[in-house]
Design a protein around this motif. Structure first.
Motif, PDB file in Angstrom:
ATOM      1  N   ASN B 164       0.806  -1.217   0.000  1.00 37.38           N
ATOM      2  CA  ASN B 164       0.000   0.000   0.000  1.00 37.38           C
ATOM      3  C   ASN B 164       0.840   1.267   0.000  1.00 37.38           C
ATOM      4  OD1 ASN B 164      -2.503  -1.437   0.239  1.00 37.38           O
ATOM      5  ND2 ASN B 164      -1.943  -1.819   2.376  1.00 37.38           N
ATOM      6  N   LEU B 165       0.250   2.308  -0.530  1.00 31.52           N
ATOM      7  CA  LEU B 165       0.930   3.597  -0.643  1.00 31.52           C
ATOM      8  C   LEU B 165      -0.070   4.718  -0.378  1.00 31.52           C
ATOM      9  CD1 LEU B 165       3.341   5.369  -1.797  1.00 31.52           C
ATOM     10  CD2 LEU B 165       2.129   5.237  -3.963  1.00 31.52           C
ATOM     11  N   LEU B 166       0.368   5.748   0.355  1.00 33.54           N
ATOM     12  CA  LEU B 166      -0.450   6.949   0.579  1.00 33.54           C
ATOM     13  C   LEU B 166       0.402   8.149   0.180  1.00 33.54           C
ATOM     14  CD1 LEU B 166      -3.117   8.141   1.718  1.00 33.54           C
ATOM     15  CD2 LEU B 166      -1.992   8.272   3.929  1.00 33.54           C
ATOM     16  N   THR B 182      -1.662  20.191   2.349  1.00 30.96           N
ATOM     17  CA  THR B 182      -1.852  19.050   1.467  1.00 30.96           C
ATOM     18  C   THR B 182      -3.028  19.376   0.557  1.00 30.96           C
ATOM     19  OG1 THR B 182      -0.994  17.546   3.135  1.00 30.96           O
ATOM     20  CG2 THR B 182      -2.343  16.584   1.399  1.00 30.96           C
ATOM     21  N   ILE B 183      -2.772  19.442  -0.743  1.00 33.52           N
ATOM     22  CA  ILE B 183      -3.840  19.838  -1.659  1.00 33.52           C
ATOM     23  C   ILE B 183      -4.450  18.660  -2.405  1.00 33.52           C
ATOM     24  CG2 ILE B 183      -2.970  22.188  -1.920  1.00 33.52           C
ATOM     25  CD1 ILE B 183      -1.916  21.343  -4.692  1.00 33.52           C
ATOM     26  N   ALA B 184      -3.786  17.509  -2.346  1.00 32.07           N
ATOM     27  CA  ALA B 184      -4.348  16.313  -2.987  1.00 32.07           C
ATOM     28  C   ALA B 184      -3.748  15.079  -2.346  1.00 32.07           C
ATOM     29  CB  ALA B 184      -4.073  16.322  -4.482  1.00 32.07           C
ATOM     30  N   VAL B 185      -4.545  14.027  -2.249  1.00 35.22           N
ATOM     31  CA  VAL B 185      -4.110  12.775  -1.642  1.00 35.22           C
ATOM     32  C   VAL B 185      -4.498  11.618  -2.549  1.00 35.22           C
ATOM     33  CG1 VAL B 185      -4.469  11.203   0.287  1.00 35.22           C
ATOM     34  CG2 VAL B 185      -4.320  13.641   0.711  1.00 35.22           C
ATOM     35  N   SER B 187      -4.118   7.210  -2.826  1.00 34.89           N
ATOM     36  CA  SER B 187      -3.711   5.989  -2.141  1.00 34.89           C
ATOM     37  C   SER B 187      -4.014   4.813  -3.039  1.00 34.89           C
ATOM     38  CB  SER B 187      -4.453   5.857  -0.817  1.00 34.89           C
ATOM     39  OG  SER B 187      -3.956   4.782  -0.063  1.00 34.89           O
ATOM     40  N   THR B 188      -3.181   3.798  -2.969  1.00 35.05           N
ATOM     41  CA  THR B 188      -3.434   2.634  -3.804  1.00 35.05           C
ATOM     42  C   THR B 188      -2.723   1.415  -3.250  1.00 35.05           C
ATOM     43  OG1 THR B 188      -3.511   1.877  -6.091  1.00 35.05           O
ATOM     44  CG2 THR B 188      -1.495   2.935  -5.385  1.00 35.05           C
ATOM     45  N   ALA B 189      -3.164   0.260  -3.682  1.00 38.35           N
ATOM     46  CA  ALA B 189      -2.490  -0.990  -3.344  1.00 38.35           C
ATOM     47  C   ALA B 189      -1.894  -1.553  -4.626  1.00 38.35           C
ATOM     48  CB  ALA B 189      -3.476  -1.982  -2.742  1.00 38.35           C
ATOM     49  N   GLN B 225       3.270   9.907   2.274  1.00 39.35           N
ATOM     50  CA  GLN B 225       2.820   9.955   3.673  1.00 39.35           C
ATOM     51  C   GLN B 225       2.948   8.608   4.348  1.00 39.35           C
ATOM     52  OE1 GLN B 225      -0.410  12.939   4.751  1.00 39.35           O
ATOM     53  NE2 GLN B 225      -1.270  11.848   3.023  1.00 39.35           N
ATOM     54  N   GLY B 226       2.743   7.560   3.573  1.00 41.33           N
ATOM     55  CA  GLY B 226       2.842   6.223   4.145  1.00 41.33           C
ATOM     56  C   GLY B 226       3.135   5.220   3.052  1.00 41.33           C
ATOM     57  N   ILE B 227       4.012   4.270   3.354  1.00 42.76           N
ATOM     58  CA  ILE B 227       4.302   3.205   2.388  1.00 42.76           C
ATOM     59  C   ILE B 227       4.651   1.966   3.195  1.00 42.76           C
ATOM     60  CG2 ILE B 227       6.732   3.903   2.155  1.00 42.76           C
ATOM     61  CD1 ILE B 227       6.498   3.057  -0.840  1.00 42.76           C
ATOM     62  N   ASP B 228       4.134   0.827   2.771  1.00 43.97           N
ATOM     63  CA  ASP B 228       4.410  -0.414   3.489  1.00 43.97           C
ATOM     64  C   ASP B 228       5.905  -0.709   3.482  1.00 43.97           C
ATOM     65  OD1 ASP B 228       1.836  -0.996   4.236  1.00 43.97           O
ATOM     66  OD2 ASP B 228       1.406  -2.233   2.477  1.00 43.97           O
TER      67      ASP B 228
END
Lengths: 227, 240
Positions: B164-166, B182-185, B187-189, B225-228
């Motif tokens: 996963n990724l954010l 933060t203007i856009a977010v 996320s995906t697997a 912001q986040g990555i496995d």
């Protein structure tokens, strides 16, 4: 005709009960006049039950708001999850409780020394089914009103440490107020499958709304919930 | 002349095909601004770093060397902004990084994208400092000074399967020192090889009226912001 009416009534009832059973409220028509999240920087706390927390600025909390306190020095029993009672307190103070019904006060032990943050913190750690698989969820953010021709940038953030240092923005919405109430009640929706990397169903997972920016002399009224 | 025409036609078609088959996004063009092109992230954070110590330089021919506390992920000519350096304050500028000839956690600071004019850092470093990727969007205005329409593209070229990724796109008017929006977010697997055959997100100007496009000192960056763990992602991002 009678049958149609009763069918509609049953349908409406079913819908209402579905709504009631699955909805987790984040906030209801809360008004923001400045950037920031609901909560504050702590400047004092009492050794009492319930402990009364003093904020450096207005906290914008309402009765029963779920919160998490982190980093308080001295009165360390407050560094936990709880609920705010604002009735009977000023705009910069609140009583901390351990239950949403505001019947059991949070014990404050130790003399306050320094530090501390309070943040709105909706518990999303329980969003999993019996097999510990993360439940599907739909997040809705509704703009109830926004000053005409003014801009706002709203974010939804999650954390696994009560927003002490771990803050992830999982959704962003921006709008310009016009035609009265932005557009007759503007609403955004985010589905679980769109954001696999949230803290729904994760230990200590918490959620909050944060106004990242708002124009001067503007106010926005926001409702948000999970279903 | 008649014979030359088909030859030219073949040449043109060949060129067009060549352009179309280019694996990276077609980010060239006057109206396009590249934020990053086929960059790989393996940990949360943005391109840049906290400053450990800039080594003092003595002339513009010997640009200031910024030493980071960790690998910065920068590449040659990346636009950056340095903020909060105490002591060697000449380093607190908008500039460009030169990484060739440096270690993974240091770079030379230049004032031009061509990397010909170094930033002369004469003060003695004492503490602090943050370096951030900072793509200029302050000039995103038309001839009348109005903010131009924009479309932000973020293209995922590769993501480790089942991870996963954010991802966030952030803007700032102080070089990301304390003002970060933060203007856009996204996320995906990662799955099905290269997530879904090249996943791409788009955000339009009218969707985010409170972005900083066309505002003084406005800068933009991409932040993971986040990555496995054990995951890498390769992405491109640009504005057009």
């Amino acid at each position: 005709m009678k049958k149609v009416l009763s069918t509609i009534a049953v349908f409406a009832l079913a819908l209402a009960s579905l709504n009631a059973a699955t909805r987790t409220t984040i906030e209801v028509k809360r008004v923001y006049g400045a950037a920031g999240n609901v909560g504050c920087t702590v400047s004092g706390a009492t050794e009492a039950t319930p402990s009364v927390v003093t904020c450096a600025a207005a906290h914008n909390l309402v009765d029963g708001d779920p919160i998490q306190v982190t980093g308080v020095g001295g009165t360390t029993t407050l560094n936990t999850v709880g609920y705010a009672k604002v009735t009977g307190y000023s705009a910069t103070t609140f009583g901390m409780y351990t239950d949403a019904a505001l019947s059991a006060g949070q014990v404050g032990t130790g003399t306050y020394t320094s530090g501390g943050k309070v943040s709105q913190a909706i518990d999303i750690s329980g969003f999993k089914d019996a097999n510990s698989v993360v439940n599907d969820w739909t997040l809705r953010v509704r703009l109830s009103s926004l000053t005409a021709a003014k801009n706002v940038l709203i974010s939804v953030q999650d954390s696994a440490d009560g927003f002490a240092s771990d803050v992830r923005t999982i959704a962003v919405f921006s709008a310009t107020g016009a035609y009265g109430n932005p557009y007759p009640t503007q609403e955004w929706t985010v589905r679980a499958r769109e954001v696999p990397m949230t803290r729904f169903g994760i230990t200590n997972g918490r959620l909050r709304i944060a106004v990242q920016a708002i124009d001067g002399s503007a106010s926005v009224s926001i409702s948000a919930w999970i279903e | 002349m008649k014979k030359a025409l088909p030859f030219i036609s073949v040449l043109v078609w060949g060129l067009a095909l060549l352009l179309l088959s280019t694996p990276v996004p077609t980010v060239a063009g006057a109206a396009t601004r590249v934020i990053e092109q086929s960059r790989t992230h393996t940990a949360a954070g943005w391109f840049g770093c906290p400053v450990l110590a800039p080594v003092t330089a003595v002339s513009t021919a010997n640009p200031g060397i910024i030493v980071c506390t960790a690998a910065h992920g920068l590449k040659d000519a990346d636009p950056i902004q340095v903020t909060g350096v105490v002591g060697a304050t000449q380093a607190n500028v908008q500039g460009y990084a030169k990484v060739t000839g440096q270690s993974a956690s240091s770079f030379a600071l230049y004032s031009d994208a061509a990397l010909t004019t170094g930033v002369n850092v004469t003060g003695t470093y004492s503490s602090g400092g943050v370096v951030s990727e900072a793509v200029d969007i302050s000039d995103w205005v038309d001839a009348d000074g109005h903010v131009k329409d924009w479309t932000l593209h973020v293209k995922l070229e590769k993501l480790t399967a089942a991870k996963n990724l954010l991802l966030a796109v952030q803007s700032s008017v102080d070089g990301f020192a304390s003002d970060v929006r933060t203007i856009a977010v996204f996320s995906t697997a990662g799955a099905y090889g290269a997530p879904y055959p090249t996943q791409e997100w788009t955000v339009r100007g009218r969707e985010v009226p409170m972005a900083r496009f066309g505002i003084s000192n406005a800068r933009i960056r991409v932040a993971v912001q986040g990555i496995d763990a054990g995951t890498s992602v390769t992405l491109s991002a640009w504005v057009e």
